[in-house]
Enzyme design. Structure first.
Site, short mmCIF file in Angstrom:
data_model
loop_
_atom_site.label_atom_id
_atom_site.label_comp_id
_atom_site.label_asym_id
_atom_site.label_seq_id
_atom_site.Cartn_x
_atom_site.Cartn_y
_atom_site.Cartn_z
CE LYS A 44 2.35 11.92 0.98
NZ LYS A 44 3.60 11.39 2.04
NE ARG A 142 11.27 9.35 3.34
CZ ARG A 142 9.71 9.22 3.21
NH1 ARG A 142 9.17 8.17 2.61
NH2 ARG A 142 9.10 10.09 3.93
CE1 TYR A 265 -4.02 -9.67 -25.69
CE2 TYR A 265 -4.92 -8.24 -23.80
CZ TYR A 265 -4.56 -8.60 -25.34
OH TYR A 265 -4.80 -7.30 -26.05
CG MET A 318 -4.44 -0.34 -22.20
SD MET A 318 -3.78 0.25 -23.58
CE MET A 318 -2.33 -0.95 -23.86
#
Ligand SMILES: *Cc1c(COP(=O)(O)O)cnc(C)c1O
Length: 377
Positions: A44, A142, A265, A318
């Site tokens: 998956k 679940r 940062y 980033m």
């Protein structure tokens, strides 16, 4: 296509290498542990981010015949490359998807009476010899039938009135990663009670950790995922699997900074000495979690450069990461060299722990800005 997006080597800042030989070795190890149960493969989420087409093909070559995905579209993509495989869809039968499911010969993992009813109606309406797994909830709360529902469905099955063929009865453990957790024994006992309502139907309870936790959990089919990909299935013992994933990023620039200068940062980490810093071409936009950055109050993860583990310095941006290479010999690292963020002495589980998460999340977050290499040697 199934293949995860990848970038040309020269144009990408980072390189993700997936070792299919190690993947197959992990599969064979798990199959030995699982025997005489069948060892399936859980692929998956694009095979935990590693590319379900390449991964499923390699697992098939290693002998896997049964695969689990989460969504019907994932099964549809796998069906194109594995015409003979048994494909189970863990998230079950979504409304109006029964004909998509049966057209590709995928088997839903039915987790409620509503899904069981829809699958039976579809099978009768089209006169199909339809197959499905039945999911019983044994304590995770679940997906899955309650025990009473399972007894009722089992009775319908035994009287020949179910309308389709249950090919698997399954449940899932909440605490498999800690084998001593008392809930495991509770779930095992409840599962055995539900299985008794489906005599002769193969049963499946074990994920990776449970496959490696003794014969009681193995039943007829084991369903390892993370262990195939080299993650440690246990939270409290050594990892018996081989690493499969290596994430490397290029050094863009090396710079020397004086003591007491802040890096990145927020100037969240200050140099404690005159320092040499390597800037890498990778950041949180690549799925390298910001939580694994470094600061004056909390140490981040490591990057291996020139064979040495070096500490990150400052926050993860980033697109960029800074690494303190002051302790490397002069000239050991140069612009364009690769640093290893996952692999070598920096294990996947080390990275996950330093990001406050688990290997599953690190792998499934890996981004699309990498060169991707599949090696098989
Ligand atoms: C994801 C999943 C697995 C595989 O679990 P791992 O811990 O990765 O081995 C097995 N069964 C079910 C129901 C799952 O959702």
């Amino acid at each position: 296509m199934m293949q995860a997006e990848a970038q040309p080597a020269l144009e990408a800042g980072s390189r993700l290498t997936i070792d299919l030989a190690a993947l197959k070795a992990n599969y064979r190890f798990l199959r030995e542990q699982a025997a005489p149960a069948e060892c399936a493969g859980v692929v998956k989420a694009d095979a935990y981010g590693l590319g379900s087409e390449e991964v499923a093909k390699a697992l098939w070559d290693a002998g896997a015949r049964t695969f689990f995905v989460a969504h019907v579209f994932e099964a549809r993509k796998l069906r194109k490359i594995l015409p003979e495989a048994v494909l189970y869809v863990l998230n079950g039968l979504a409304p109006d998807t029964a004909s998509i499911m049966s057209d590709i010969d995928a088997r839903p993992v039915l987790g409620s009476l509503a899904e069981i009813g829809e699958w039976a109606t579809h099978a009768r309406a089209h006169n199909l010899d339809a197959h499905a797994a039945i999911h019983v909830d044994t304590g995770m709360n679940r997906l899955g039938l309650s025990h009473d529902e399972a007894l009722m469905v089992g009775e319908r099955h035994r009287s020949g009135a179910l309308g389709f063929v249950p090919t698997l009865i399954m449940s899932h453990l909440a605490c498999a990663d800690t084998p001593d957790a008392p809930l495991n024994a509770v779930q095992l006992e409840r599962f055995q009670a539900s299985c008794a309502a489906f005599p002769g139907v193969p049963a499946s309870l074990a994920n990776s950790a449970a496959t490696l936790s003794g014969p009681a959990f193995r039943f007829d089919v084991c369903r390892p995922g993370i262990a195939l990909y080299g993650g440690n299935p246990f939270s409290d013992r050594p990892n018996p699997l081989q690493p499969v994933v290596t994430l490397q990023s290029r050094i863009i620039q090396i710079r020397d900074i004086p003591e007491a200068e802040g890096v990145g940062y927020g100037a969240a980490e200050t140099a404690k000495r005159p320092s040499r810093i390597a800037i890498l071409s990778l950041g949180y936009a690549d799925g390298f979690l910001r939580a694994s950055g470094s600061s004056d109050t909390s140490k981040g993860t490591l990057a291996e450069i020139a064979g040495q583990p070096c500490p990150l310095i400052g926050r993860i941006s980033m697109d960029l990461i800074a690494v303190d290479i002051t302790d490397l010999p002069q000239g050991a690292a140069a612009r364009g060299d690769f640093a290893t963020l996952i692999g070598g002495s920096v294990s996947l589980d080390y990275v996950a722990t330093h990001a406050g998460t688990i290997s599953y999340e690190v792998l499934t977050r890996l981004g699309t800005r990498f060169e991707r290499r599949y090696i098989d040697e």
